[in-house]
Enzyme design. Structure first.
Site, PDB file in Angstrom:
ATOM      1  N   HIS A  19      -9.074   7.609   8.704  1.00  0.00           N
ATOM      2  CA  HIS A  19      -9.127   7.805  10.151  1.00  0.00           C
ATOM      3  C   HIS A  19      -9.827   9.147  10.408  1.00  0.00           C
ATOM      4  O   HIS A  19      -9.948   9.987   9.517  1.00  0.00           O
ATOM      5  CB  HIS A  19      -7.731   7.939  10.753  1.00  0.00           C
ATOM      6  CG  HIS A  19      -6.804   6.783  10.553  1.00  0.00           C
ATOM      7  ND1 HIS A  19      -6.997   5.547  11.106  1.00  0.00           N
ATOM      8  CD2 HIS A  19      -5.622   6.710   9.888  1.00  0.00           C
ATOM      9  CE1 HIS A  19      -5.969   4.757  10.798  1.00  0.00           C
ATOM     10  NE2 HIS A  19      -5.132   5.434  10.041  1.00  0.00           N
ATOM     11  N   GLY A  59       0.606  10.007  21.191  1.00  0.00           N
ATOM     12  CA  GLY A  59       1.218  11.173  21.859  1.00  0.00           C
ATOM     13  C   GLY A  59       2.741  11.063  21.839  1.00  0.00           C
ATOM     14  O   GLY A  59       3.425  11.963  21.325  1.00  0.00           O
ATOM     15  N   GLY A  68       5.139   2.037  11.167  1.00  0.00           N
ATOM     16  CA  GLY A  68       4.913   0.811  11.928  1.00  0.00           C
ATOM     17  C   GLY A  68       6.126   0.406  12.749  1.00  0.00           C
ATOM     18  O   GLY A  68       6.079  -0.581  13.491  1.00  0.00           O
ATOM     19  N   SER A 111       0.831  -1.230   0.000  1.00  0.00           N
ATOM     20  CA  SER A 111       0.000   0.000   0.000  1.00  0.00           C
ATOM     21  C   SER A 111       0.854   1.264   0.000  1.00  0.00           C
ATOM     22  O   SER A 111       0.624   2.186  -0.783  1.00  0.00           O
ATOM     23  CB  SER A 111      -0.912   0.026   1.228  1.00  0.00           C
ATOM     24  OG  SER A 111      -1.710  -1.113   1.236  1.00  0.00           O
ATOM     25  N   ILE A 112       1.825   1.317   0.886  1.00  0.00           N
ATOM     26  CA  ILE A 112       2.674   2.513   0.966  1.00  0.00           C
ATOM     27  C   ILE A 112       3.754   2.466  -0.121  1.00  0.00           C
ATOM     28  O   ILE A 112       3.996   3.459  -0.806  1.00  0.00           O
ATOM     29  CB  ILE A 112       3.307   2.633   2.381  1.00  0.00           C
ATOM     30  CG1 ILE A 112       2.206   2.734   3.460  1.00  0.00           C
ATOM     31  CG2 ILE A 112       4.264   3.814   2.454  1.00  0.00           C
ATOM     32  CD1 ILE A 112       1.287   3.932   3.352  1.00  0.00           C
ATOM     33  N   SER A 121       3.832   7.591  11.436  1.00  0.00           N
ATOM     34  CA  SER A 121       2.619   6.985  10.872  1.00  0.00           C
ATOM     35  C   SER A 121       1.659   8.035  10.299  1.00  0.00           C
ATOM     36  O   SER A 121       1.808   9.232  10.538  1.00  0.00           O
ATOM     37  CB  SER A 121       1.887   6.184  11.945  1.00  0.00           C
ATOM     38  OG  SER A 121       1.158   7.059  12.782  1.00  0.00           O
ATOM     39  N   CYS A 122       0.675   7.529   9.615  1.00  0.00           N
ATOM     40  CA  CYS A 122      -0.341   8.409   9.016  1.00  0.00           C
ATOM     41  C   CYS A 122      -1.034   9.261  10.068  1.00  0.00           C
ATOM     42  O   CYS A 122      -1.228  10.465   9.884  1.00  0.00           O
ATOM     43  CB  CYS A 122      -1.356   7.569   8.258  1.00  0.00           C
ATOM     44  SG  CYS A 122      -1.991   6.191   9.213  1.00  0.00           S
ATOM     45  N   ASN A 123      -1.393   8.644  11.199  1.00  0.00           N
ATOM     46  CA  ASN A 123      -2.066   9.401  12.259  1.00  0.00           C
ATOM     47  C   ASN A 123      -1.141  10.457  12.847  1.00  0.00           C
ATOM     48  O   ASN A 123      -1.525  11.612  13.039  1.00  0.00           O
ATOM     49  CB  ASN A 123      -2.526   8.442  13.367  1.00  0.00           C
ATOM     50  CG  ASN A 123      -3.822   7.750  13.013  1.00  0.00           C
ATOM     51  OD1 ASN A 123      -4.774   8.391  12.572  1.00  0.00           O
ATOM     52  ND2 ASN A 123      -3.877   6.439  13.193  1.00  0.00           N
TER      53      ASN A 123
HETATM   54  N1  LIG Z   1      -1.456   1.285   5.254  1.00  0.00           N
HETATM   55  C1  LIG Z   1      -1.447   2.350   6.014  1.00  0.00           C
HETATM   56  O1  LIG Z   1      -2.473   2.919   6.290  1.00  0.00           O
HETATM   57  C2  LIG Z   1      -0.180   2.906   6.543  1.00  0.00           C
HETATM   58  C3  LIG Z   1       0.914   2.122   6.782  1.00  0.00           C
HETATM   59  N2  LIG Z   1       2.053   2.685   7.311  1.00  0.00           N
HETATM   60  C4  LIG Z   1       3.216   1.860   7.609  1.00  0.00           C
HETATM   61  O2  LIG Z   1       3.867   1.562   6.380  1.00  0.00           O
HETATM   62  C5  LIG Z   1       4.471   0.267   6.461  1.00  0.00           C
HETATM   63  C6  LIG Z   1       3.938  -0.575   5.309  1.00  0.00           C
HETATM   64  O3  LIG Z   1       2.539  -0.727   5.465  1.00  0.00           O
HETATM   65  P1  LIG Z   1       1.597  -1.140   4.254  1.00  0.00           P
HETATM   66  O4  LIG Z   1       2.093  -0.587   2.989  1.00  0.00           O
HETATM   67  O5  LIG Z   1       0.228  -0.806   4.689  1.00  0.00           O
HETATM   68  O6  LIG Z   1       1.780  -2.716   4.267  1.00  0.00           O
HETATM   69  P2  LIG Z   1       1.362  -3.719   3.119  1.00  0.00           P
HETATM   70  O7  LIG Z   1       1.138  -5.009   3.800  1.00  0.00           O
HETATM   71  O8  LIG Z   1       0.302  -3.142   2.252  1.00  0.00           O
HETATM   72  O9  LIG Z   1       2.686  -3.802   2.241  1.00  0.00           O
HETATM   73  C7  LIG Z   1       3.855  -4.342   2.722  1.00  0.00           C
HETATM   74  C8  LIG Z   1       4.632  -4.955   1.574  1.00  0.00           C
HETATM   75  O10 LIG Z   1       5.890  -5.424   2.040  1.00  0.00           O
HETATM   76  C9  LIG Z   1       6.087  -6.769   1.569  1.00  0.00           C
HETATM   77  N3  LIG Z   1       6.983  -7.481   2.481  1.00  0.00           N
HETATM   78  C10 LIG Z   1       6.691  -8.448   3.374  1.00  0.00           C
HETATM   79  N4  LIG Z   1       7.815  -8.880   3.983  1.00  0.00           N
HETATM   80  C11 LIG Z   1       8.837  -8.170   3.461  1.00  0.00           C
HETATM   81  C12 LIG Z   1      10.231  -8.161   3.686  1.00  0.00           C
HETATM   82  N5  LIG Z   1      10.811  -8.975   4.577  1.00  0.00           N
HETATM   83  N6  LIG Z   1      10.991  -7.304   2.969  1.00  0.00           N
HETATM   84  C13 LIG Z   1      10.438  -6.476   2.071  1.00  0.00           C
HETATM   85  N7  LIG Z   1       9.099  -6.446   1.815  1.00  0.00           N
HETATM   86  C14 LIG Z   1       8.320  -7.283   2.505  1.00  0.00           C
HETATM   87  C15 LIG Z   1       4.694  -7.330   1.495  1.00  0.00           C
HETATM   88  O11 LIG Z   1       4.647  -8.441   0.619  1.00  0.00           O
HETATM   89  C16 LIG Z   1       3.912  -6.148   0.957  1.00  0.00           C
HETATM   90  O12 LIG Z   1       4.010  -6.053  -0.453  1.00  0.00           O
HETATM   91  C17 LIG Z   1       4.154  -0.246   7.870  1.00  0.00           C
HETATM   92  O13 LIG Z   1       5.218   0.145   8.725  1.00  0.00           O
HETATM   93  C18 LIG Z   1       2.897   0.520   8.247  1.00  0.00           C
HETATM   94  O14 LIG Z   1       2.716   0.630   9.628  1.00  0.00           O
HETATM   95  C19 LIG Z   1       2.178   4.032   7.498  1.00  0.00           C
HETATM   96  C20 LIG Z   1       1.129   4.856   7.216  1.00  0.00           C
HETATM   97  C21 LIG Z   1      -0.148   4.345   6.795  1.00  0.00           C
HETATM   98  O1  LIG Z   2       0.066   1.576   9.927  1.00  0.00           O
HETATM   99  C1  LIG Z   2      -0.958   2.123  10.215  1.00  0.00           C
HETATM  100  O2  LIG Z   2      -2.050   1.513  10.576  1.00  0.00           O
HETATM  101  P1  LIG Z   2      -2.156   0.020  11.068  1.00  0.00           P
HETATM  102  O3  LIG Z   2      -1.025  -0.233  12.030  1.00  0.00           O
HETATM  103  O4  LIG Z   2      -3.491   0.039  11.726  1.00  0.00           O
HETATM  104  O5  LIG Z   2      -2.071  -0.789   9.813  1.00  0.00           O
HETATM  105  C2  LIG Z   2      -1.123   3.578  10.219  1.00  0.00           C
HETATM  106  O6  LIG Z   2       0.091   4.219   9.984  1.00  0.00           O
HETATM  107  C3  LIG Z   2      -1.680   4.001  11.550  1.00  0.00           C
HETATM  108  O7  LIG Z   2      -0.725   3.885  12.528  1.00  0.00           O
HETATM  109  P2  LIG Z   2      -0.983   4.384  14.027  1.00  0.00           P
HETATM  110  O8  LIG Z   2      -2.453   4.491  14.306  1.00  0.00           O
HETATM  111  O9  LIG Z   2      -0.307   3.328  14.851  1.00  0.00           O
HETATM  112  O10 LIG Z   2      -0.312   5.713  14.179  1.00  0.00           O
END
Ligand SMILES: NC(=O)C1=CN([C@@H]2O[C@H](COP(=O)(O)OP(=O)(O)OC[C@H]3O[C@@H](n4cnc5c(N)ncnc54)[C@H](O)[C@@H]3O)[C@@H](O)[C@H]2O)C=CC1
Ligand SMILES: O=C(OP(=O)(O)O)[C@H](O)COP(=O)(O)O
Length: 340
Positions: free
Chosen positions: A224, A197, A112, A12-13, A141-143
């Protein structure tokens, strides 16, 4: 010359960061990684990104499915000026220790991951200078990003004595069928205060002891929502509205215009023609902005999948010392993406 950016974790990110990097005239995507040959992997190749296996043992899976890969992360990492790690929460810190530090490549982790694993936490308005030239940084994070931006606006016109925030967190991202709740409201984290916080304080140390937050998760995937109560030394509603107007990446929306819920705000992003209906800015409900006895009240929404994307771009510029003025980087990023 454009700096070389590798995106590790094209989820996603990661896919949004890749597309945003590709739009910058001072950066290029040298590769993206996937752990499996799914539709995202196929689309990455179709888009022209060079695809690498994030986990070497899984290389064969891609070949079996006929998804063209250029090799594994270890075939490209030495060419990167910086890696943007977008692996699931908790995995970034392992990648930092096992890969990035070993290969001596700069890396950005996402929200995360915990603050203690990196040198500092990034928000373009608050901590650009601190992160300038650093090697290992977390984009919060997004929040936390949403809160940092709004606190910046309020802090620009008055002193914050203390703040209380209730966060209503989306249950899952739209593509995530495994998470919930489907029909419940879940205090999450169950303890109060929540981690948000301290996460804000990791970006803005002067707020230590001033920001208390609690959070629940609800059955929605769109956005959110935050309800903020900020005690100040004194201000007015007009001053706060003016500050919001002047602060990058936040803007007011009006219920009177029909933007009365996260549903219509997302429809607005769709109507703007935003990629993946991304809303990189934080919308603040104009009607909710009020000041009572020096306390600022407001409600805002956060598009969780996209508000951190421009921050990642500015973080790259800070860490690689490409632009020493945070506002110039913000302006450049905003222009390239079409941010209001
Ligand atoms: N989705 C959201 O709303 C938000 C997420 N984040 C943070 O961004 C980070 C990524 O989150 P998302 O994109 O939502 O996760 P996601 O699950 O959508 O994407 C993660 C990607 O990383 C891959 N992956 C798994 N193991 C791996 C490894 N060992 N090495 C490299 N890639 C690997 C997965 O296959 C997947 O394509 C997390 O730290 C999350 O907390 C931050 C802001 C918002
Ligand atoms: O990774 C996120 O959401 P998730 O941990 O609920 O998948 C967002 O960045 C929200 O993180 P936070 O609510 O822990 O600041």
């Amino acid at each position: 010359m454009a700096v070389k950016v590798l995106i590790n974790g094209y989820g996603s990110i990661g896919k949004r960061v890749a597309d945003a990097v590709a739009k910058q005239d001072d950066m290029e995507v040298i590769g993206v990684t996937k752990t499996k040959p799914d539709f995202e992997a196929k689309l990455a190749v179709e888009k022209g990104y060079k695809l690498f296996a994030a986990i070497p043992e899984r290389k064969g899976l891609f070949e079996e499915k006929g998804v063209e890969i250029e090799g594994t992360i270890f075939d490209v990492i030495e060419d990167a000026d910086i890696v943007v790690d977008c692996a699931p929460g908790g995995i970034g810190k392992d990648n930092l220790e096992n890969i990035y530090k070993k290969y001596k490549v700069k890396a950005i982790l996402q929200g995360g991951e915990k603050a203690k694993f990196v040198e500092d936490s990034f928000n373009a308005l608050w901590s650009y200078d601190r992160c300038y030239g650093k090697d290992y940084i977390r984009v919060v994070s997004c929040n936390t990003t949403g809160l940092c931006r709004t606190f910046y606006a309020v802090d620009s016109v008055t002193d914050i004595v203390k703040a209380r925030v209730v966060l209503i967190r989306r249950g899952a991202d739209p593509n995530d069928a495994k998470r919930g709740p489907i029909n419940a409201i879940v205090p999450n984290p169950p303890t109060v205060p929540s981690h948000h916080g301290p996460d804000v304080v990791s970006v803005v140390p002067k707020f230590e002891g001033k920001i208390l937050t609690s959070a629940v998760i609800v059955p929605t995937t769109l956005m959110h929502m935050h309800s903020l109560m900020i005690e100040t030394t004194g201000t007015t509603r007009d001053a706060i509205l003016d500050a919001i107007e002047k602060t990058p990446r936040v803007f007011t929306v009006s219920a009177e215009d029909g933007l009365n819920s996260t549903a219509t705000i997302i429809e607005y992003a769709r109507d703007l023609g935003r990629p993946r209906y991304d809303l990189w800015e934080i919308p603040i409900w104009e009607e909710s902005v009020n000041v009572v006895d020096n306390e600022v009240f407001l409600m805002q929404a956060v598009h969780q999948e996209s508000d951190v994307i421009p921050e990642n771009i500015d973080c790259i510029r800070a860490m690689l010392q490409m632009e020493d003025d945070n506002m110039k980087s913000i302006e450049k990023t905003n222009k390239s993406l079409g941010i209001k």
